[in-house]
Design an enzyme around this catalytic site. Structure first.
Site, short mmCIF file in Angstrom:
data_model
loop_
_atom_site.label_atom_id
_atom_site.label_comp_id
_atom_site.label_asym_id
_atom_site.label_seq_id
_atom_site.Cartn_x
_atom_site.Cartn_y
_atom_site.Cartn_z
N SER A 1 -0.13 11.34 4.83
CA SER A 1 0.22 11.90 6.15
C SER A 1 1.29 12.98 6.09
O SER A 1 1.15 14.02 6.76
CB SER A 1 0.63 10.77 7.10
OG SER A 1 -0.47 9.95 7.35
N LYS B 1 1.29 -1.87 13.13
CA LYS B 1 0.43 -1.35 14.20
C LYS B 1 0.38 -2.26 15.43
O LYS B 1 0.26 -1.78 16.55
CB LYS B 1 -0.99 -1.09 13.68
CG LYS B 1 -1.07 0.11 12.75
CD LYS B 1 -2.50 0.39 12.32
CE LYS B 1 -2.56 1.59 11.41
NZ LYS B 1 -3.93 1.94 11.01
N ALA C 1 -13.17 -7.19 10.54
CA ALA C 1 -12.63 -7.26 11.91
C ALA C 1 -11.12 -7.12 11.89
O ALA C 1 -10.43 -7.66 12.75
CB ALA C 1 -13.05 -8.57 12.56
N GLY C 2 -10.61 -6.38 10.90
CA GLY C 2 -9.17 -6.17 10.81
C GLY C 2 -8.75 -5.00 11.70
O GLY C 2 -9.47 -4.61 12.62
N GLY C 3 -7.56 -4.44 11.41
CA GLY C 3 -7.01 -3.38 12.24
C GLY C 3 -7.92 -2.17 12.37
O GLY C 3 -8.17 -1.69 13.49
N ALA C 4 -8.44 -1.67 11.25
CA ALA C 4 -9.28 -0.47 11.31
C ALA C 4 -10.60 -0.79 12.02
O ALA C 4 -11.07 -0.01 12.86
CB ALA C 4 -9.55 0.04 9.90
N TYR D 1 -11.51 5.67 1.06
CA TYR D 1 -11.63 7.02 0.48
C TYR D 1 -11.17 7.06 -0.98
O TYR D 1 -11.23 8.09 -1.63
CB TYR D 1 -10.88 8.06 1.33
CG TYR D 1 -9.47 7.69 1.70
CD1 TYR D 1 -8.41 7.97 0.85
CD2 TYR D 1 -9.22 7.05 2.90
CE1 TYR D 1 -7.12 7.61 1.19
CE2 TYR D 1 -7.92 6.69 3.25
CZ TYR D 1 -6.88 6.96 2.39
OH TYR D 1 -5.60 6.60 2.73
#
Ligand code: NAP
Length: 286
Positions: free
Chosen positions: A21, A70, A131-134, A231
């Site tokens: 980032s 998050k 089914a996690g955060g992403a 990725y």
């Protein structure tokens, strides 16, 4: 050049030292001659209350959140977007005169990366692994963007009930049909993939040195768009299988890029120069 009027944007999380980032955003600020600087700070869950307070005091105009913050950050914000409320996840804070707005751009980034590949999202049918955060951010945005149905596959463990509640609420708040299945139910997986136009791997399976895939190659069909939000590596076993079976496929690098672009827009109201960032920051694309 850093000056007396340079504005600060941050990444909070732990660990953060390998995050792309800072490179993405600082390259974009430089390209557009915007007087901002983006820095990463290692912040634990215990420190998030102080970190958000520091945003108001300094003031820091915006930040990204990554693991493990998050969801933990939510009690310290003043406003939450619809998507963040539905998936209980915030990856972007915008500070407007000391008022902190929480949003999630993970799902938006994912959907933009699909559209950039020519995938038609309206009426799409998606099988989502994990089914996690992403995964929940992706499912939320997909439901908000008029997907027809979503089949979520998740291990039947202590968090299975949470996923059922999440799916029930998301279905109630949108027009999308959402079902949850046990990841161990391979015949349900096969039948859901057969009905799907999109398969997404939103688990850690296939990441780094892991060469396994949760889906048997024989379940893939040429009408299926297969995406892996991992990725690294750029070509997971799932994507190699998709290629071999004649499917369209995409890895997670563009999701990362487009979620950054959406956050960038929230802070600066400017469009991120996507192609330039892809060329300068991402050395491998497929
Ligand atoms: P997370 O919240 O920890 O969720 C991980 C999910 O993977 C959970 O649903 C977990 O299942 C499932 N899982 C893990 N190991 C599994 C296994 N052996 N079999 C079946 N399911 C398994 O993590 P996250 O933040 O969502 O990240 C998930 C992946 O997405 C990571 O690889 C991450 O690098 C990638 N990611 C990419 C982007 C991007 O921009 N491209 C953004 C965010 C994340 P349980 O629920 O049963 O525990």
């Amino acid at each position: 050049m850093i000056s007396g009027s340079t504005q600060l944007i941050c990444l909070f999380g732990s660990p953060v030292e390998h995050s792309k980032s800072p490179a993405i955003h600082n390259t974009a600020f430089e390209a557009l001659h915007l007087n901002y600087s983006y820095l990463a700070f290692d912040i634990s869950k215990e420190q998030i209350a102080q970190a958000t307070e520091a945003m108001r005091v300094l003031p820091i105009v915006g930040c990204n959140l990554t693991m493990p913050l998050k969801t933990a950050v939510i009690p310290y914000l003043d406003h939450l977007s619809v998507a963040s409320t539905l998936c209980s996840s915030v990856n972007t804070i915008t500070n407007k005169n000391g008022v902190l707005y929480g949003d999630t751009t993970d799902g938006i980034g994912y959907i933009h990366s699909l559209r950039a590949e020519g995938f038609h999202t309206k009426g799409a049918v998606m099988t989502c692994l994990g089914a996690g955060g992403a995964a929940t951010s992706i499912c939320t945005q997909a439901a908000l963007e008029n997907f027809d149905s979503i089949y979520i596959f998740k291990r039947k463990n202590a968090t299975y009930e949470n996923t059922l509640s999440f799916a029930k609420n998301l279905q109630k708040e949108t027009n999308c049909k959402i079902m949850v299945y046990d990841m161990a139910d391979t015949s349900a997986l096969e039948s859901c993939i057969k009905k799907s136009t999109l398969l997404v791997n939103a688990t850690n399976v296939g990441m780094g040195d892991d060469t396994t895939s949760l889906v048997d190659k024989s379940m893939l069909h040429p009408d299926l768009f297969v995406s892996d939000i991992i990725y690294h590596p750029s070509m997971t076993t799932l994507l190699s299988d998709a290629k071999a079976m004649g499917c369209s496929y995409k890895n997670g690098s563009d999701m990362l890029l487009y979620q950054a672009a959406a956050s960038f827009h929230l802070w600066t109201q400017q469009e991120m120069p996507i192609d330039l960032i892809r060329e300068k920051v991402f050395s491998t694309t497929i």
